[in-house]
Design an enzyme around this catalytic site. Structure first.
Site, PDB file in Angstrom:
ATOM      1  N   CYS B 296      -5.905   0.947  10.161  1.00 30.63           N
ATOM      2  CA  CYS B 296      -4.621  -0.138   9.759  1.00 30.63           C
ATOM      3  C   CYS B 296      -3.486   0.554  10.569  1.00 30.63           C
ATOM      4  O   CYS B 296      -2.460  -0.246  10.715  1.00 30.63           O
ATOM      5  CB  CYS B 296      -4.440   0.064   8.411  1.00 30.63           C
ATOM      6  SG  CYS B 296      -4.686   1.515   7.545  1.00 30.63           S
ATOM      7  N   ASP B 420      -0.147  -7.635   6.786  1.00 29.38           N
ATOM      8  CA  ASP B 420      -1.353  -6.620   6.499  1.00 29.38           C
ATOM      9  C   ASP B 420      -2.328  -6.773   7.438  1.00 29.38           C
ATOM     10  O   ASP B 420      -2.979  -7.603   7.882  1.00 29.38           O
ATOM     11  CB  ASP B 420      -1.980  -7.085   5.151  1.00 29.38           C
ATOM     12  CG  ASP B 420      -2.858  -6.210   4.339  1.00 29.38           C
ATOM     13  OD1 ASP B 420      -3.208  -5.282   5.256  1.00 29.38           O
ATOM     14  OD2 ASP B 420      -2.858  -6.478   3.198  1.00 29.38           O
ATOM     15  N   HIS B 422      -5.166  -5.227   7.347  1.00 27.56           N
ATOM     16  CA  HIS B 422      -6.401  -4.809   6.987  1.00 27.56           C
ATOM     17  C   HIS B 422      -7.254  -6.155   6.922  1.00 27.56           C
ATOM     18  O   HIS B 422      -8.444  -6.260   6.679  1.00 27.56           O
ATOM     19  CB  HIS B 422      -6.421  -4.529   5.261  1.00 27.56           C
ATOM     20  CG  HIS B 422      -5.771  -3.290   5.420  1.00 27.56           C
ATOM     21  ND1 HIS B 422      -4.548  -2.901   4.951  1.00 27.56           N
ATOM     22  CD2 HIS B 422      -6.234  -1.951   5.162  1.00 27.56           C
ATOM     23  CE1 HIS B 422      -4.081  -1.751   4.875  1.00 27.56           C
ATOM     24  NE2 HIS B 422      -5.093  -1.163   5.244  1.00 27.56           N
TER      25      HIS B 422
END
Lengths: 339, 463
Positions: B296, B420, B422
């Site tokens: 990440c 994000d 992820h």
């Protein structure tokens, strides 16, 4: 499943009227237009007699069929095809023989048709598309019975065998075909690369081919409408009328192709050739639901053929003139030749 | 800010050709100029035609405005042209208006430059002229590309006249560039680039020589920054800053600025502070790299690198995981066996890589508990106002990218715009915005007890 040839009555009259000396053969050309569904023959012309010394060949024990002057037939075909307007081309050959030579006629026709196609298409600046018909027709006529045998060969395939085809006579096959016309301004400059300032075939061909590609790729308006897709050519003409309509064509080119180079192409040339002027072109298109883009293709090909033939004639002239005078061989300073 | 509804873009190729007796001689410059003069005559002649892409419309701009379509006349508004353009989705000739889609900017009308070879002015029979002088034959395709921003009520005729003028000017600019960078018989292709500058300049076009890198064109940019009164500390005119036309897809397939499709939260008395410019969304599983569970921070770093590349600060491509790891080994931060591993990195490593690979410095902000982030509104607002770069934040077990804040100076209320890394799916904007992979979050989003480090990249002062 074979092809159908719709032949003008005038052609029938012509063929019937051909005089042959006893025991001898006559060859000739058939011209017209092919379309995917059917073919149209509008013209027949006999191979002219070649002035040559010597006795009639038959008396020397050689079959007249073997004695057909292939070179002469193909040269005649090339000259005639140059003179045909756009949309029309040589579709095949006819051969008149006495009854005793009929059984060997097919072989002779096959030899001739392949040789002719090869000779005519040499030096052509545009490529055949997938939709173009590559069948050529051979018509054998018996001089005694006037019976005709019609077959086709696919000249793309040297191994192809004769296929049967229909040969039907009709009145006024082309009388109401619309005619596309346009005048085209040509301005091509072709550099002569290589060491001598002689005009090389390769340079001319490369230079003209670039120009021809521009024309082929050009946008075309026929009678004010785009001739792009599969829509029918709208000539606004009642198919029953006999009056031939003229449709103006307009051609729009894009100047060049873009490549990913970051620098210019610079060639050291020993000279250059410019072709400039206006050519007038026309093309006929059959009226059996023709597609607009086929019409556009026909006029574009006529433009290319016209310029190509004209340049060939100029170069032939230049060659003849150069042979006569040694002045033109000097390469000091700049010399310009006009023709 | 001036609202423009349309951008008319005209592209075409004109072949530049000339023959030089002696490329190094004094005559060659005037020969080259003469060829450009001929090209300028060509674009003002009656033979040029504009064709509107995906439509049957042809326009002759230099014949007192003629078009191939009866209803388009010189009095027509340029917006009328839309009804003739076939949109890609479906064969309907009507312009498709999607009411629920946020207006994504001006409509681009693409046109192509063509030349009519029929209807010639003269009638001279063809002739063949042979020149037998040894010469250097120069041929170069010029990639013309002109763009005009207009409002919907502007007359079509005015647009076309404007485009012809733009062609003329572009040819003059190209001549200048060709002459300036020519060395003997070596010519560089002049390439046009469009830039969207702050008003009043608007959309401008600059011609740069192909093959000459941005680093060698500093002086040219300095002149232009002066001319257009642009700030002297950030790039506006590097090739990477070129205007991205709304209808063009990005060839690399990454999504650009997914956040613009979101509506910011409506907080009383609060102001919006957002990332400036363009970034690409990098996340798990992209580029056939399975970094699910460990990559990440690497992805957030890639997003930041993509920002520096697209704003023109660097020309290097966005680094891969391996290149990032190698950079850390090169600076002595990690052992060589780090390369090829699945080890996590944090803000400090992100700062080190940005410095090593991009020459970019960053500030580090430390927060001892997640709950404290809500008090960092002023710092983050300042950052987005002055630097405007994406911020990498790492803490707990997660790394994210902060793209902006909505913050009230009075009440202290704050929301964070989060990208994000992820996300493991494909480049599907709908999913990414609907499911909040790019979305506005409140202070409760952070692990209230974990400590966080933020990496705030600083813009280099350069044009």
């Amino acid at each position: 499943m074979g092809r159908s040839y719709f032949v003008d009555e005038a052609v029938e009259e012509y063929l019937v009227g051909i005089q042959t000396a006893p025991g001898s053969c006559v060859t000739g050309l058939l011209a017209g237009q092919s379309s995917p569904q059917r073919d149209f023959v509008v013209l027949a012309v006999q191979t002219p007699h070649r002035e040559s010394e010597g006795q009639p060949k038959a008396s020397r024990g050689v079959s007249p069929l073997d004695d057909i002057d292939v070179e002469w037939v193909t040269e005649h075909a090339k000259q005639v095809s140059r003179m045909l307007p756009g949309g029309l081309s040589i579709l095949g050959l006819f051969l008149v023989t006495p009854p005793e030579l009929s059984k060997d006629a097919q072989n002779a026709l096959k030899r001739l048709i392949f040789a002719m196609d090869k000779y005519i298409t040499k030096g052509r600046l545009w490529e055949l598309s997938e939709e173009d018909v590559t069948d050529q027709v051979t018509l054998h006529i018996c001089s005694k019975t006037k019976k005709t045998v019609c077959k086709t060969f696919d000249v793309k395939d040297p191994k192809s065998s004769a296929k049967p085809a229909d040969w039907k006579y009709q009145t006024g096959v082309s009388s109401s075909w619309p005619m596309l016309s346009c005048s085209v301004e040509v301005d091509v400059q072709i550099p002569m690369t290589g060491s001598s300032s002689d005009i090389t075939d390769k340079c001319m061909k490369d230079g003209l081919r670039r120009w021809a590609k521009q024309i082929e790729a050009a946008c075309c308006l026929i009678n004010g409408r785009h001739a792009l897709d599969d829509s029918e050519l709208v000539s606004g003409q009642n198919p029953k009328t006999t009056h031939r309509q003229t449709l103006p064509a307009r051609i729009f080119v894009s100047d060049a192709e873009l490549d990913e180079r970051s620098s210019a192409l610079v060639q050291l040339c020993s000279g250059s050739v410019k072709v400039r002027g206006v050519v007038h072109c026309r093309a006929y298109i059959h009226n059996n639901k023709p597609k607009a883009r086929h019409a556009a293709q026909a006029i574009k090909r006529d433009i290319i053929n016209t310029v190509c033939s004209r340049v060939e004639m100029f170069l032939e002239d230049l060659l003849i003139n150069e042979g006569k005078s040694s002045l033109f061989r000097c390469t000091i300073a700049s010399t310009t030749n006009f023709c | 800010m001036l609202q423009c509804d349309f951008i008319f873009r005209l592209k075409g190729i004109l072949e530049f050709a000339c023959q030089l007796d002696n490329p190094n001689g004094v005559q060659s410059q005037s020969t080259i100029s003469k060829s450009f003069q001929d090209l300028r005559s060509k674009v003002t002649s009656k033979n040029i035609v504009f064709t509107v892409c995906n439509s049957p419309v042809l326009i002759w701009p230099n014949t007192g405005f003629q078009s191939s379509v009866e209803s388009l006349t010189e009095a027509s508004a340029c917006g009328d042209i839309l009804q003739w353009i076939e949109s890609d989705d479906g064969g309907s000739k009507k312009s498709s208006k999607k009411k629920d889609k946020k207006k994504s900017g001006p409509t681009v009308v693409n046109m192509k430059l063509l030349f009519e070879v029929t209807e010639p002015a003269g009638n001279t029979a063809p002739s063949l002229i042979r020149v037998s002088t040894q010469q250097h034959c120069v041929k170069m395709p010029l990639p013309l590309d002109c763009a005009l921003s207009v409002t919907t009520d502007e007359r079509l005729e005015t647009v076309c006249t404007g485009l012809v003028e733009a062609l003329n000017k572009q040819l003059a600019d190209m001549e200048e560039v060709v002459l300036q960078y020519r060395k003997g018989s070596s010519f560089l292709v002049p390439q046009p680039f469009h830039f969207q500058l702050p008003e009043p300049a608007g959309l401008i076009t600059v011609v740069y020589p192909a093959g000459v890198p941005d680093s060698q064109l500093q002086a040219v940019r300095e002149d232009l920054h002066r001319k257009f009164e642009l700030p002297c500390d950030r790039p506006y005119l590097r090739r990477a800053n070129a205007f991205h036309f709304p209808d063009a897809a990005y060839k690399d397939g990454y999504l650009r600025n997914p956040h613009i499709h979101l509506n910011p939260p409506n907080i009383e008395d609060a102001k919006l502070y957002l990332v400036q410019g363009v970034y690409s969304y990098h996340h798990y599983m992209q580029d056939h790299v399975d970094d699910n569970g460990w990559g990440c921070a690497y992805r957030s770093l890639q997003t930041i690198c993509s920002w520096f590349q697209q704003q023109g600060y660097v020309e290097t491509a966005v680094p891969t995981h391996t290149q990032i790891q190698q950079a850390l080994v090169d600076v002595g931060d990690k052992e060589p066996r780090f390369v090829g591993s699945r080890q996590w990195i944090g803000s400090i490593e992100v700062q080190a890589v940005l410095n090593q690979l991009l020459g970019v410095t960053s500030k580090i902000m430390f927060v001892s508990q997640g709950s404290e982030l809500a008090t960092k509104g002023r710092e983050l607002a300042n950052h987005f106002q002055t630097e405007g770069t994406p911020v990498m934040i790492g803490g707990g077990v997660l790394a994210h990218t902060i793209l902006g804040v909505v913050w009230s100076e009075n009440t202290g209320q704050i929301r964070f715009l989060i990208l994000d890394p992820h996300y493991t799916g494909g480049e599907d904007l709908q999913t990414i915005t609907d499911k909040g992979w790019c979305g506005w979050k409140g202070p409760e989003f952070w692990d209230q007890n974990a400590y966080y480090n933020l990496c705030l990249p600083q813009r280099p002062k350069t044009i």
